[in-house]
Scaffold this motif. Sequence first.
Motif, short mmCIF file in Angstrom:
data_model
loop_
_atom_site.label_atom_id
_atom_site.label_comp_id
_atom_site.label_asym_id
_atom_site.label_seq_id
_atom_site.Cartn_x
_atom_site.Cartn_y
_atom_site.Cartn_z
N THR A 8 0.83 -1.20 0.00
CA THR A 8 0.00 0.00 0.00
C THR A 8 0.87 1.25 0.00
N LEU A 9 2.09 1.14 -0.49
CA LEU A 9 2.99 2.29 -0.47
C LEU A 9 2.54 3.37 -1.43
N ASN A 10 1.94 3.01 -2.54
CA ASN A 10 1.35 3.97 -3.48
C ASN A 10 -0.07 3.51 -3.77
N ALA A 11 -0.25 2.72 -4.81
CA ALA A 11 -1.54 2.08 -5.06
C ALA A 11 -1.64 0.86 -4.14
N THR A 12 -2.72 0.11 -4.24
CA THR A 12 -2.89 -1.09 -3.42
C THR A 12 -2.71 -2.32 -4.29
N SER A 13 -1.77 -3.18 -3.91
CA SER A 13 -1.49 -4.40 -4.65
C SER A 13 -1.41 -5.57 -3.69
N VAL A 14 -1.89 -6.71 -4.16
CA VAL A 14 -1.85 -7.95 -3.38
C VAL A 14 -1.40 -9.06 -4.31
N ALA A 15 -0.53 -9.92 -3.80
CA ALA A 15 -0.10 -11.08 -4.58
C ALA A 15 -0.01 -12.29 -3.66
N LEU A 16 -0.24 -13.44 -4.23
CA LEU A 16 -0.04 -14.71 -3.54
C LEU A 16 1.17 -15.37 -4.20
N VAL A 17 2.16 -15.71 -3.40
CA VAL A 17 3.43 -16.21 -3.90
C VAL A 17 3.68 -17.60 -3.34
N ARG A 18 3.95 -18.54 -4.24
CA ARG A 18 4.29 -19.91 -3.82
C ARG A 18 5.71 -20.20 -4.28
N ASP A 19 6.57 -20.49 -3.31
CA ASP A 19 7.98 -20.82 -3.59
C ASP A 19 8.64 -19.78 -4.50
N GLY A 20 8.39 -18.51 -4.20
CA GLY A 20 9.04 -17.41 -4.91
C GLY A 20 8.40 -16.98 -6.21
N GLU A 21 7.31 -17.62 -6.61
CA GLU A 21 6.66 -17.28 -7.87
C GLU A 21 5.22 -16.84 -7.61
N ALA A 22 4.86 -15.67 -8.16
CA ALA A 22 3.50 -15.16 -7.99
C ALA A 22 2.52 -16.08 -8.70
N ILE A 23 1.51 -16.55 -7.97
CA ILE A 23 0.51 -17.44 -8.57
C ILE A 23 -0.82 -16.72 -8.75
N ALA A 24 -0.99 -15.56 -8.10
CA ALA A 24 -2.20 -14.75 -8.28
C ALA A 24 -1.88 -13.32 -7.87
N ARG A 25 -2.45 -12.36 -8.60
CA ARG A 25 -2.23 -10.94 -8.32
C ARG A 25 -3.52 -10.17 -8.50
N ALA A 26 -3.64 -9.09 -7.74
CA ALA A 26 -4.77 -8.17 -7.91
C ALA A 26 -4.31 -6.80 -7.44
N ALA A 27 -4.87 -5.76 -8.05
CA ALA A 27 -4.46 -4.40 -7.70
C ALA A 27 -5.59 -3.42 -7.90
N ASP A 28 -5.53 -2.36 -7.15
CA ASP A 28 -6.39 -1.19 -7.32
C ASP A 28 -5.43 -0.03 -7.56
N GLY A 29 -5.47 0.57 -8.73
CA GLY A 29 -4.52 1.59 -9.12
C GLY A 29 -4.64 2.91 -8.39
N SER A 30 -5.66 3.09 -7.59
CA SER A 30 -5.86 4.34 -6.88
C SER A 30 -4.85 4.51 -5.76
N ALA A 31 -4.34 5.72 -5.59
CA ALA A 31 -3.44 6.02 -4.48
C ALA A 31 -4.22 6.33 -3.21
N ARG A 32 -5.52 6.13 -3.25
CA ARG A 32 -6.40 6.34 -2.10
C ARG A 32 -7.23 5.07 -1.88
N HIS A 33 -7.98 5.02 -0.83
CA HIS A 33 -8.90 3.91 -0.55
C HIS A 33 -8.18 2.59 -0.29
N HIS A 34 -7.01 2.65 0.31
CA HIS A 34 -6.27 1.43 0.60
C HIS A 34 -7.05 0.49 1.51
N ALA A 35 -7.60 1.03 2.59
CA ALA A 35 -8.31 0.19 3.55
C ALA A 35 -9.50 -0.51 2.91
N GLU A 36 -10.23 0.21 2.07
CA GLU A 36 -11.41 -0.37 1.43
C GLU A 36 -11.04 -1.40 0.37
#
Length: 178
Positions: A8-36
Amino acid sequence: MLELALDTLNATSVALVRDGEAIARAADGSARHHAESLTPLVRRVLQDAGLGPDAAGAGLDRVLVGTGPAPFTGLRAGLVSARVIGEAVGAPGVASLDVVARQGLDLLPPDMTVFAVSDARRRELYWGRYEADGPDDVRLVGRLEVGAARSLLGAMREADGLIVAAGPLPAHSAQPLA
């Protein structure tokens, strides 16, 4: 190892990583509304990975979170969310610049030093100088810094190292660091 990464340093991004490789990602490009944004994004990556929407039942080993330095509001949302999720699943947290540094060091000879960098906005960067601490960890040399690209260049004159970042360098710093 299954890790949930929150940024949440800028936009909000989330990833699921298995053994060092991202297996799923999602993001909200807004620099606001992190909590939501965080809870729906966490549920989305868990479901995309076939684990269902419940973090407690996903088998997470670690929760990775951006610890800054960063603007306070987004940072606070990420830290609180990571702490709650980590407590729920019994998983420790890891700082985001540490993760960026480790990813860079994994591609380099073991004796290299890197400067992990992220955008601090206002035409500044956050950075830290890192060295490998064994095959899976890093050690911050000195302290985390914030400043213009020229300040980072000054720090790099005192110690050799390569710049590593999670994405492209911000336009305000790309040219001076080229």
